[in-house]
Design an enzyme around this catalytic site. Structure first.
Site, PDB file in Angstrom:
ATOM      1  N   LYS A  23      10.268 -17.744  11.774  1.00  0.00           N
ATOM      2  CA  LYS A  23      11.100 -18.551  10.852  1.00  0.00           C
ATOM      3  C   LYS A  23      10.293 -19.686  10.204  1.00  0.00           C
ATOM      4  CE  LYS A  23      15.326 -17.409  13.332  1.00  0.00           C
ATOM      5  NZ  LYS A  23      16.175 -17.695  14.471  1.00  0.00           N
ATOM      6  N   SER A  82      11.595 -15.733  16.741  1.00  0.00           N
ATOM      7  CA  SER A  82      12.005 -16.833  15.863  1.00  0.00           C
ATOM      8  C   SER A  82      10.853 -17.720  15.387  1.00  0.00           C
ATOM      9  CB  SER A  82      13.038 -17.712  16.568  1.00  0.00           C
ATOM     10  OG  SER A  82      14.294 -17.118  16.470  1.00  0.00           O
ATOM     11  N   VAL A  99      12.413 -15.904  21.276  1.00  0.00           N
ATOM     12  CA  VAL A  99      12.895 -15.256  22.502  1.00  0.00           C
ATOM     13  C   VAL A  99      11.925 -14.196  23.056  1.00  0.00           C
ATOM     14  CG1 VAL A  99      15.357 -15.723  22.144  1.00  0.00           C
ATOM     15  CG2 VAL A  99      14.357 -13.616  21.222  1.00  0.00           C
ATOM     16  N   TYR A 103      14.650  -9.506   7.868  1.00  0.00           N
ATOM     17  CA  TYR A 103      14.737 -10.457   8.987  1.00  0.00           C
ATOM     18  C   TYR A 103      14.353  -9.786  10.322  1.00  0.00           C
ATOM     19  CZ  TYR A 103      16.695 -13.522  12.543  1.00  0.00           C
ATOM     20  OH  TYR A 103      16.850 -14.300  13.665  1.00  0.00           O
ATOM     21  N   TYR A 150      16.416 -25.238  18.923  1.00  0.00           N
ATOM     22  CA  TYR A 150      17.878 -25.069  18.967  1.00  0.00           C
ATOM     23  C   TYR A 150      18.534 -26.225  19.716  1.00  0.00           C
ATOM     24  CZ  TYR A 150      15.503 -20.626  18.637  1.00  0.00           C
ATOM     25  OH  TYR A 150      14.619 -19.654  18.324  1.00  0.00           O
TER      26      TYR A 150
HETATM   27  N1  GLN Z   1      15.427 -11.811  16.569  1.00  0.00           N
HETATM   28  C1  GLN Z   1      16.104 -12.779  17.377  1.00  0.00           C
HETATM   29  C2  GLN Z   1      17.543 -12.909  16.931  1.00  0.00           C
HETATM   30  O1  GLN Z   1      17.780 -12.912  15.768  1.00  0.00           O
HETATM   31  C3  GLN Z   1      15.398 -14.090  17.279  1.00  0.00           C
HETATM   32  C4  GLN Z   1      16.002 -15.158  18.129  1.00  0.00           C
HETATM   33  C5  GLN Z   1      15.027 -16.129  18.710  1.00  0.00           C
HETATM   34  O2  GLN Z   1      13.841 -15.891  18.879  1.00  0.00           O
HETATM   35  N2  GLN Z   1      15.550 -17.256  19.102  1.00  0.00           N
HETATM   36  O3  GLN Z   1      18.450 -12.963  17.730  1.00  0.00           O
END
Ligand code: GLN
Length: 304
Positions: A66, A63, A258, A188, A240
């Protein structure tokens, strides 16, 4: 400031936390990463770099990607971007579907999965080959032409990406995804599967600590005002449902993933990246969070 000494002290202090978290395994390929790793890289705005531990090991940025796609979409769309995605903290998990129904397909912010899919959709509309464009951008920011996707991780995400498919089709039903859902998800999954080291990630974050100027080339990519907005979104939404906790404990704009990485910065001063794969229940790196809390406490250098 004796940064090498401070970073060594941090590494010693976080070491007993191994075993408290769990490597992400909902994406099976990520579950294969050996857990007991810790990398840290501090990149000062004057160009000095202090790296420690597993700071040269590639990991899945997940993530954290992003933030980079958001900054690219912001360059393309300017303020119109905020018609399609909000800037309020979500207080929910990164892959939550709940708010999207209430808020009629306008995701709370661009750093949860729903918002990131809208951002990726913008890149799919803008570029013939959005995956190549994302790599080009990350190579520019890191100064490293070897930045790549990990194809097995991207495939693993696709195979297990039920929630992301649900979010994609939900957004499409509200008219907030303009391209084919499969195509947006493919981009994505690949952006999440980009691999970087802590050293590369800290370098890439210099764009935000330099108020929008890419320091290798001296090129201004974002205006001062745009950089302020992106840093504000990272501060309020980068973790988050733990964004408040991160601000409370660390006091820097940043973004987690993650894969166990966390990237953060202090405007005008430094950027940094920390990586350790074991995650807490909210999906943030256990050792990473603690290391950054210690860093801003021991150096006295945070936004607050
Ligand atoms: N690729 C992961 C997902 O879409 C990314 C989530 C994350 O890093 N929080 O679930």
């Amino acid at each position: 400031m004796d940064y090498p000494q401070i970073i060594t002290q941090i590494a010693t202090q976080v070491n007993p936390l191994f075993g408290q978290g769990k490597v992400a395994d909902y994406i099976p390929e990520l579950g294969k990463v050996p857990p007991e790793q810790f990398g840290f890289c501090l990149h000062l705005n004057d160009g000095q770099v202090f790296a420690h531990g597993h700071s040269g090991v590639k990991f899945s940025i997940q993530s954290i990607s992003k933030v980079f796609t958001l900054s690219l979409a912001f360059q393309l769309m300017g303020e119109d971007l905020w018609k399609r995605v909000g800037v309020e903290p979500s207080g929910t998990a990164f892959n939550s579907l709940m708010q999207l129904e209430y808020e009629k397909g306008i995701p709370r912010n661009p750093l949860i999965n729903a918002g990131a899919l809208v951002v990726t959709d913008i890149l799919v509309s803008a570029f013939q080959d959005p995956k190549a464009e994302i790599l080009r951008y990350l190579r520019l920011l890191t100064g490293n032409d070897c930045i790549q996707f990990n194809a097995s991780v991207a495939q693993s995400e696709r195979n297990s990406g039920y929630r992301n498919y649900a979010l994609g089709y939900f957004l499409k039903s509200f008219g907030n995804l303009h391209n084919d859902v499969e195509q947006v998800l493919d981009v994505y999954f690949h952006q999440c599967a980009v691999e970087m080291t802590c050293v590369e990630l800290a370098a890439a974050m210099q764009l935000f600590s330099h108020h929008g100027v890419e320091p290798h080339s001296g090129q201004r990519l974002l205006t001062m005002s745009q950089t302020k907005r992106l840093n504000a979104v990272m501060q309020t939404c980068g973790f988050y449902d733990e964004a408040g906790e991160f601000t409370f404990a660390v006091g820097l704009p940043g973004k987690s993933g993650v894969g166990g990485g966390i990237a953060a910065l202090l405007p005008g001063q430094y950027s940094l990246a920390v990586w350790s794969p074991e995650l807490n229940k909210k999906g943030n790196s256990v050792l990473g969070m603690k290391a950054l809390e210690l860093f801003t406490t021991l150096t006295g250098r945070s936004v607050f």
